[in-house]
Scaffold this motif. Structure first.
Motif: not given
Length: 342
Positions: A294-301, A314-316, A319-327
């Protein structure tokens, strides 16, 4: 002639005050004072033969200290059992010194007046990363554990903002929300939630409340609160706060770390037999792949306007912030399960 012995003058009785007078001196509703007594045992006045509660001067001084500390953001449940010396130390007052009974509690001359429902959020609002965004210190009128308590005890404050922390929003707006807003006289109600469906958030927004997902970091929360402060200080209608809320979090100004785990690693973890390990690593790996996508999708939308581009950025960022937390979460659960991560 009989010698008369002088009798000592009778000691003057200690002054006593009824609940209405004490509530007036502390500038709190009588209902709040009653909750402090009955639910938390914060003060224990005497009871007259008539049934009225009578407060000594020491009782009044204790109530004034409690009021001062709750104004600073302390939850009454956490300070009610402390003795007067401890309360004085917390309030930054020398031991043995307290406000006189003839001194009314004085609020700061400026600052957003808030009634907060939810102890965790009230504590978070005290953090430096939140308050640094505000033009004036917060003026928290009261902190309550529930909306029902706010309805009973917040009458006549009045506040600029009623802020309710609701971890989950279900369908339907609880009647206690508008009742609490009316009770404390708040110009605006805001709901900070963690999880909710679209129908639930729409139902709350339709009542005129500001509805916002709880920001991940304190900077974002402070930025949003600053936007509410500016809106409520302006002569515009409070509906403008609802329009400003989605764009207010400051995530767009913070950098997001690059991906730490590629899809091959995540796919391998997601495909592990569930009987070998706890299934949490697999679930977290699956979430990570979805968030990265979704992070990549938002970047290219594609965007048809500057406003669209801001929303997608903002969506990107979210998603990136949430992804870093889950990593970080995956690293921890994998280490606990003894899984190698490359």
């Amino acid at each position: 002639m009989k010698r008369q012995h002088s009798q000592p003058a009778p000691a003057a009785p200690d002054p006593s005050f009824r609940s209405g007078a004490v509530a007036h001196m502390a500038n709190i509703p009588v209902a709040t004072l009653r909750i402090w007594e009955q639910r938390y045992g914060a003060v224990q006045p005497a009871t007259a033969a008539s049934g009225h509660r009578l407060y000594s001067l020491a009782d009044v001084q204790r109530v004034l200290l409690l009021r001062r500390l709750t104004e600073q953001g302390h939850a009454i449940g956490t300070i009610a059992a402390l003795d007067s010396t401890q309360l004085q130390e917390m309030a930054g007052m020398p031991a043995g010194v307290a406000a006189g009974a003839n001194h009314k509690f004085v609020r700061p001359a400026a600052g957003l007046r808030m009634v907060v429902v939810g102890l965790p959020l009230a504590a978070r609002l005290q953090r430096p990363a939140v308050v640094q965004h505000l033009s004036q210190p917060l003026r928290r009128m009261a902190v309550f554990e529930s909306l029902d308590e706010a309805v009973q005890a917040s009458s006549g404050m009045p506040a600029d903002l009623l802020l309710w922390h609701a971890p989950e929003l279900l369908t339907g707006v609880p009647p206690a929300l508008p009742a609490a807003q009316q009770s404390c006289g708040a110009r605006q109600a805001a709901v900070v939630y963690r999880f909710a469906g679209a129908s639930a958030t729409k139902a709350f927004a339709d009542t005129g409340a500001v509805v916002i997902r709880e920001p991940i970091d304190d900077d974002a929360l402070g930025s949003w609160l600053a936007s509410m402060e500016a809106t409520l200080r302006s002569p515009q209608d409070s509906s403008s706060a609802r329009e400003a809320a989605p764009a207010s979090p400051a995530l767009a100004n913070s950098a997001v770390a690059p991906r730490r785990f590629d899809d091959a690693t995540l796919t391998a973890i997601a495909g592990l037999p569930p009987q070998l390990f706890c299934e949490c690593p697999r679930h977290v790996a699956e979430l990570l792949m979805q968030l990265a996508s979704f992070e990549a999708y938002s970047a290219g939308c594609s965007s048809v306007s500057a406003a669209d581009a801001q929303v997608h950025a903002y969506l990107q960022q979210v998603a990136g912030t949430a992804r870093a937390l889950f990593e970080s979460a995956l690293e921890r659960v994998a280490r606990h399960a003894g899984l190698p991560l490359r």
